[in-house]
Design an enzyme around this catalytic site. Structure first.
Site, short mmCIF file in Angstrom:
data_model
loop_
_atom_site.label_atom_id
_atom_site.label_comp_id
_atom_site.label_asym_id
_atom_site.label_seq_id
_atom_site.Cartn_x
_atom_site.Cartn_y
_atom_site.Cartn_z
N SER A 14 -57.33 52.45 50.93
CA SER A 14 -57.05 51.75 49.67
C SER A 14 -56.51 52.71 48.61
CB SER A 14 -58.34 51.08 49.15
OG SER A 14 -59.38 52.03 49.04
N ASN A 25 -70.56 52.18 47.44
CA ASN A 25 -70.72 50.78 47.02
C ASN A 25 -71.10 50.64 45.55
OD1 ASN A 25 -70.16 50.38 49.66
ND2 ASN A 25 -72.19 49.62 50.23
N THR A 66 -46.37 12.97 20.91
CA THR A 66 -47.25 12.65 22.04
C THR A 66 -46.30 12.11 23.09
OG1 THR A 66 -47.65 10.37 21.36
CG2 THR A 66 -49.20 12.02 20.52
N HIS A 67 -46.58 12.40 24.35
CA HIS A 67 -45.69 12.03 25.46
C HIS A 67 -44.29 12.61 25.26
CE1 HIS A 67 -48.78 8.92 26.35
NE2 HIS A 67 -48.81 8.81 25.03
N SER A 91 -25.58 35.22 30.32
CA SER A 91 -25.25 34.81 31.68
C SER A 91 -24.13 35.69 32.20
CB SER A 91 -24.82 33.34 31.67
OG SER A 91 -24.02 33.06 32.80
N LYS A 132 -23.51 31.64 26.95
CA LYS A 132 -24.95 31.41 27.11
C LYS A 132 -25.83 32.41 26.37
CE LYS A 132 -26.91 28.83 29.21
NZ LYS A 132 -27.25 28.54 30.60
N ASN A 179 -29.92 32.81 26.68
CA ASN A 179 -31.05 32.21 27.40
C ASN A 179 -32.41 32.75 26.94
OD1 ASN A 179 -29.25 30.74 29.00
ND2 ASN A 179 -29.04 32.44 30.44
N GLU A 229 -39.28 32.11 29.55
CA GLU A 229 -39.30 31.56 30.92
C GLU A 229 -40.10 32.45 31.86
OE1 GLU A 229 -35.20 29.81 32.07
OE2 GLU A 229 -34.85 31.16 30.40
N TYR A 263 -72.74 44.49 50.20
CA TYR A 263 -71.32 44.87 50.23
C TYR A 263 -70.66 44.50 51.54
CZ TYR A 263 -67.05 47.59 50.22
OH TYR A 263 -65.74 47.96 50.29
N GLN A 287 -62.93 45.09 49.04
CA GLN A 287 -61.87 46.03 48.67
C GLN A 287 -60.62 45.26 48.23
OE1 GLN A 287 -61.31 49.86 50.74
NE2 GLN A 287 -59.42 48.99 51.53
N LYS A 297 -59.14 44.44 44.23
CA LYS A 297 -58.47 45.28 43.24
C LYS A 297 -57.01 44.94 42.95
CE LYS A 297 -61.33 48.94 44.70
NZ LYS A 297 -61.98 47.84 45.37
N1 ARG Z 1 -62.72 51.41 48.91
C1 ARG Z 1 -63.92 50.64 48.94
C2 ARG Z 1 -63.75 49.36 48.10
O1 ARG Z 1 -62.85 49.32 47.33
C3 ARG Z 1 -65.04 51.41 48.37
C4 ARG Z 1 -66.38 51.05 48.91
C5 ARG Z 1 -66.44 51.35 50.34
N2 ARG Z 1 -67.72 51.18 50.87
C6 ARG Z 1 -67.96 51.13 52.19
N3 ARG Z 1 -69.17 51.01 52.54
N4 ARG Z 1 -67.01 51.17 53.05
O2 ARG Z 1 -64.47 48.42 48.21
#
Ligand code: ARG
Length: 458
Positions: free
Chosen positions: A22, A109, A154-155, A276, A282, A284, A289, A316, A321, A324
């Site tokens: 990761s 964790n 309205t509408h 454009s 144009k 825009n 948007e 966990y 993971q 993120k």
């Molecule tokens: N990279 C892991 C995550 O984002 C960190 C925690 C990993 N823990 C484990 N027991 N493998 O969740």
């Protein structure tokens, strides 16, 4: 060399290596990871779990790593899997075996939960600041256009006249609630999870409150299993962001419609419009948007995290993971949208005359004529019918309620007198809506005052 290699007799397959790493995205958490580790090491030293000398060595090692990372002198490695093990590996490389003591009484964790909380807290504060800027812009617009009459819909059919200020203040309220939703999400993010270990705490006598204080958290988490498996603080943030984007996209939609040739209520500044490649004429409203379009990915990110978390057993799981990238994307998107939207809004040209003409053309005073008849003793349902017929008559003649003569009015109801004209006068139609929360300039001025105070309390 893997930090967890001891029980394995084979190298990890390269495919798995790439698949579970990761670092490509959690490297974003490097500052928080190092800050957390510094606080942890200091506490370990203070509690006598490692010596204070060892703690000092670890802390200065981590500080040096932070500096070198910031100067671009260090690189992360894919082998080290994630940000936590990258930092630890760099530390051991830098200060030797003593670096191996940092992870005492800690798990990735609780570490990852800490890092994300630290990171998100900062981002929420920043997003709230951006929202406050947007709110101030809305207040300035409302102040400036407090008497600017426009049609209310309205509408998407003209309904009753309001003012541009009143319309702006409607959005002010929405974004004010958004601010509070983010503040609320912040409250529940503001809990310090270190000490929860992998899931069942630790045998070491950690001083969790010391770490909490050093890292500026409000509270420590109260259950180790919850602390490592809770991601609802992320879900809450993503929900608040989705609602905010919904509000922004409604506003964008209106700005887009208003800047069309059919409406011409506003004009976007050249600096916030685009052209454009083929049609030279144009101009825009791309920013509006795009904000409207980006709402989709923020909604998607909310569904992503809800789905990742659904059905996960405690505590966990590696699934988590996946929390993120969608979180980071929402943070980036919301910030990008707010940073661009606010100056775009601040620089619009409001075409007051066209807005007012629009309000005049829509029989916005029809309810007022009915109300007038009621004051003359006509039951409302009957008054409604009379005015409906009046409007049909006006449409056939191509005039509005202000263009009728008294004789014509009287043909529809003898109860109508000369004072009808002040009732259908568009300024009066707005000014008479002088109920708390209504569009009358007097009310909107009071609303702006309250709003300024509320904003100062944030
Ligand atoms: N990279 C892991 C995550 O984002 C960190 C925690 C990993 N823990 C484990 N027991 N493998 O969740």
């Amino acid at each position: 060399m893997k930090l967890w290699g001891g029980r394995f007799s084979k190298e990890t397959d390269k495919l798995v290596e790439d698949f579970h790493s990761s670092i490509s995205f959690d490297k974003r958490l490097y500052k928080q990871d190092i800050r957390g580790s510094i606080a942890h090491a200091r506490m370990l030293g203070k509690c006598g779990i490692i010596s204070t000398y060892e703690a000092e060595q670890i802390i200065s090692g981590l500080e040096a790593i932070l500096k070198e990372l910031e100067e671009g002198k260090l690189e992360f490695s894919q082998d080290a899997e994630d940000i936590h093990m990258n930092v630890e590996t760099l530390l051991i490389q830098k200060i030797g075996d003593v670096g191996k003591k940092l992870h005492t009484g800690r798990s990735r964790n609780d570490q990852v939960a800490l890092d994300v909380r630290l990171y998100l807290k900062e981002e929420i504060v920043y997003i709230i600041q951006l929202l406050v800027k947007l709110e101030k812009t809305l207040l300035d617009l409302a102040q400036k256009y407090i008497n600017t009459i426009m049609p209310g819909y309205t509408h998407l059919q003209k309904a009753q006249p309001v003012t541009f200020a009143h319309h702006c203040m409607a959005y002010w309220e929405m974004f004010y609630r958004d601010i509070h939703r983010f503040k609320d999400a912040h409250k529940r993010t503001d809990m310090m999870p270190l000490g929860s270990g992998a899931l069942a705490g630790t045998t070491f006598p950690l001083d969790r409150n010391m770490v909490k204080e050093e890292l500026g958290f409000e509270k420590i988490t109260r259950n180790s299993m919850d602390a490592v498996s809770d991601r609802d603080f992320i879900i809450e943030f993503n929900s608040a962001a989705a609602i905010l984007m919904m509000h922004l996209s409604r506003f964008c939609e209106e700005l887009i419609i208003w800047s069309s040739d059919e409406f011409r209520f506003i004009e976007m500044d050249d600096a916030f419009s685009t052209g454009s490649s083929i049609m030279p004429q144009k101009k825009n409203p791309d920013v509006a948007e795009l904000v409207r379009g980006k709402t989709g990915r923020v909604y998607g990110n909310l569904v992503t995290i809800l789905t990742v978390m659904k059905g996960l057993p405690l505590a966990y799981n590696k699934d988590m993971q996946e929390d993120k990238e969608s979180l980071f994307d929402t943070i980036d998107t919301v910030k990008g949208c707010l940073i661009t939207f606010t100056p775009m809004l601040a620089t619009i040209t409001v075409k007051e005359r066209i807005m007012k003409e629009g309000a005049r053309g829509g029989f916005g005073g029809a309810t007022d004529v009915a109300d007038y008849l009621v004051t003359k003793g006509v039951p409302f349902r009957e008054a409604h019918k009379i005015v409906g017929e009046l409007v049909a008559y006006c449409i056939s003649k191509g005039i509005d309620l202000e263009g009728l003569s008294l004789e014509e009015y009287k043909d529809f109801s003898p109860a109508i007198e000369n004072d009808i004209f002040e009732k259908v006068n568009i300024e009066n139609v707005v000014a008479k809506r002088n109920v708390a929360g209504g569009p009358a300039p007097e009310q909107v001025a009071a609303h702006i005052n309250t709003a300024r105070k509320l904003l100062n309390e944030i």
